[in-house]
Design an enzyme around this catalytic site. Sequence first.
Site, mmCIF file in Angstrom:
data_model
loop_
_atom_site.group_PDB
_atom_site.id
_atom_site.type_symbol
_atom_site.label_atom_id
_atom_site.label_comp_id
_atom_site.label_asym_id
_atom_site.label_seq_id
_atom_site.Cartn_x
_atom_site.Cartn_y
_atom_site.Cartn_z
ATOM 1 C CG LEU A 97 -1.869 -1.213 1.308
ATOM 2 C CD1 LEU A 97 -2.717 -1.126 2.584
ATOM 3 C CD2 LEU A 97 -2.755 -1.322 0.080
ATOM 4 C CG HIS A 98 0.942 3.469 -3.270
ATOM 5 N ND1 HIS A 98 -0.193 4.153 -3.622
ATOM 6 C CD2 HIS A 98 1.095 2.506 -4.221
ATOM 7 C CE1 HIS A 98 -0.689 3.663 -4.740
ATOM 8 N NE2 HIS A 98 0.068 2.639 -5.135
ATOM 9 N N GLY A 126 -1.703 6.425 -2.560
ATOM 10 C CA GLY A 126 -2.822 6.313 -3.507
ATOM 11 C C GLY A 126 -3.904 5.414 -2.931
ATOM 12 C CG HIS A 127 -3.113 1.217 -2.410
ATOM 13 N ND1 HIS A 127 -1.753 1.047 -2.522
ATOM 14 C CD2 HIS A 127 -3.655 0.486 -3.414
ATOM 15 C CE1 HIS A 127 -1.481 0.246 -3.537
ATOM 16 N NE2 HIS A 127 -2.612 -0.112 -4.100
ATOM 17 C CD GLN A 151 -6.030 -8.187 -11.152
ATOM 18 O OE1 GLN A 151 -7.035 -8.418 -10.505
ATOM 19 N NE2 GLN A 151 -5.481 -6.965 -11.184
ATOM 20 C CG ASP A 204 -5.340 0.983 -12.042
ATOM 21 O OD1 ASP A 204 -4.513 0.338 -12.669
ATOM 22 O OD2 ASP A 204 -5.132 1.416 -10.882
ATOM 23 C CB VAL A 226 -2.245 9.854 -4.832
ATOM 24 C CG1 VAL A 226 -1.204 10.426 -3.899
ATOM 25 C CG2 VAL A 226 -3.644 9.987 -4.226
ATOM 26 C CB SER A 275 2.365 2.466 -9.586
ATOM 27 O OG SER A 275 2.395 1.091 -9.913
ATOM 28 N NE ARG A 305 2.727 -4.450 -12.340
ATOM 29 C CZ ARG A 305 1.406 -4.685 -12.388
ATOM 30 N NH1 ARG A 305 0.561 -3.685 -12.372
ATOM 31 N NH2 ARG A 305 0.942 -5.921 -12.465
HETATM 32 P P1 AMP Z 1 -3.848 -2.009 -6.924
HETATM 33 O O1 AMP Z 1 -3.383 -2.438 -5.577
HETATM 34 O O2 AMP Z 1 -2.754 -1.515 -7.810
HETATM 35 O O3 AMP Z 1 -4.755 -3.030 -7.579
HETATM 36 O O4 AMP Z 1 -4.763 -0.739 -6.681
HETATM 37 C C1 AMP Z 1 -5.871 -0.792 -5.824
HETATM 38 C C2 AMP Z 1 -6.708 0.449 -6.025
HETATM 39 O O5 AMP Z 1 -5.922 1.604 -5.727
HETATM 40 C C3 AMP Z 1 -7.199 0.601 -7.475
HETATM 41 O O6 AMP Z 1 -8.538 1.082 -7.477
HETATM 42 C C4 AMP Z 1 -6.240 1.623 -8.034
HETATM 43 O O7 AMP Z 1 -6.778 2.379 -9.096
HETATM 44 C C5 AMP Z 1 -5.989 2.501 -6.817
HETATM 45 N N1 AMP Z 1 -4.725 3.239 -6.986
HETATM 46 C C6 AMP Z 1 -3.506 2.706 -7.255
HETATM 47 N N2 AMP Z 1 -2.587 3.694 -7.398
HETATM 48 C C7 AMP Z 1 -3.262 4.862 -7.218
HETATM 49 C C8 AMP Z 1 -2.882 6.244 -7.249
HETATM 50 N N3 AMP Z 1 -1.629 6.632 -7.503
HETATM 51 N N4 AMP Z 1 -3.829 7.165 -7.027
HETATM 52 C C9 AMP Z 1 -5.123 6.810 -6.778
HETATM 53 N N5 AMP Z 1 -5.541 5.525 -6.731
HETATM 54 C C10 AMP Z 1 -4.628 4.571 -6.950
#
Ligand code: AMP
Length: 285
Positions: free
Chosen positions: A34-35, A37-38, A62, A151, A177, A186, A188
Amino acid sequence: MIRIDGNIAKLREAVRCLRKGSGSIGLVPTMGYLHEGHLSLVRKSISENGSTVVTIFVNPLQFGPNEDYEAYPRDLEKDCLLLEKEGVDIVFCPKPEDLYYPDHSTYVVEERVSRDLCGASRPGHFRGVCTIVLKLFLLIGPDRAYFGEKDFQQLQVIRRMVRDLNVPVEIRGCPIVREKDGLALSSRNVYLSPSERLSAVALSRSLKAAKELYDSGEKNAGKIIGCVQEELLSDPALRVEYIELRDAEELSVLETVDKPAVLALAVRVGKTRLIDNVKLGEVEA
Ligand code: AMP
């Protein structure tokens, strides 16, 4: 915070208790590591709901056979500490065998919004996303679910799935974010070497330049895409997978930006595949 590592009966029971206690339930599905954004999604859910459930699951369905499923970064203990601090009520962290029968054979397929962009370069990706997200909706029954505009295609595919299948959940989109220099956060990004990290700034920089061109009056899609291309092609460390300007809802091709649109790109920086986008015109959150 209750942590449930995969027992579905326990999850259902914990959610039942939440529902009795405190009004609406918000769900934030993630793949962990988690960062901020999450966490922005988590905070929005907490502010809009009586309780919040976060799921952490790196969904094998996926990922393509040559993608980074095994290497995908994971740090469950740190993630749980972060979520506890935010005030999350339940974190659900299953393993693949908790959610998929060995002879699993049922999938959810959206056939329009998911077709191009990342859908074209990652066959089966959105089938995996729709299948897991619907399973989580059925397991948890949230009133609202939170997804990042990072996304953007995923967000619109899920909106479409929910509409088409009459799933009783409100989908809430949340803004991207970014790091101070513009790079979209991200999980990644951890793959990037220092020099790749420097190159990666070009993604957001090019989108920003294109948005400025649009805001100054340019509505021709080819010219706006050209502006992004110019910036990205000047760095040999970047390999463009796609740069597309699409209608913001159906993601259909636009020649002229005469309605809300999204300018989206996928670029490889070394071995790392990064995506980013910017909205042009007003798009519903
Ligand atoms: P993930 O863990 O990459 O599957 O992301 C989980 C959720 O967090 C998804 O709805 C992503 O779109 C959202 N997310 C990931 N990175 C960001 C970011 N930088 N800003 C906002 N939401 C994000």
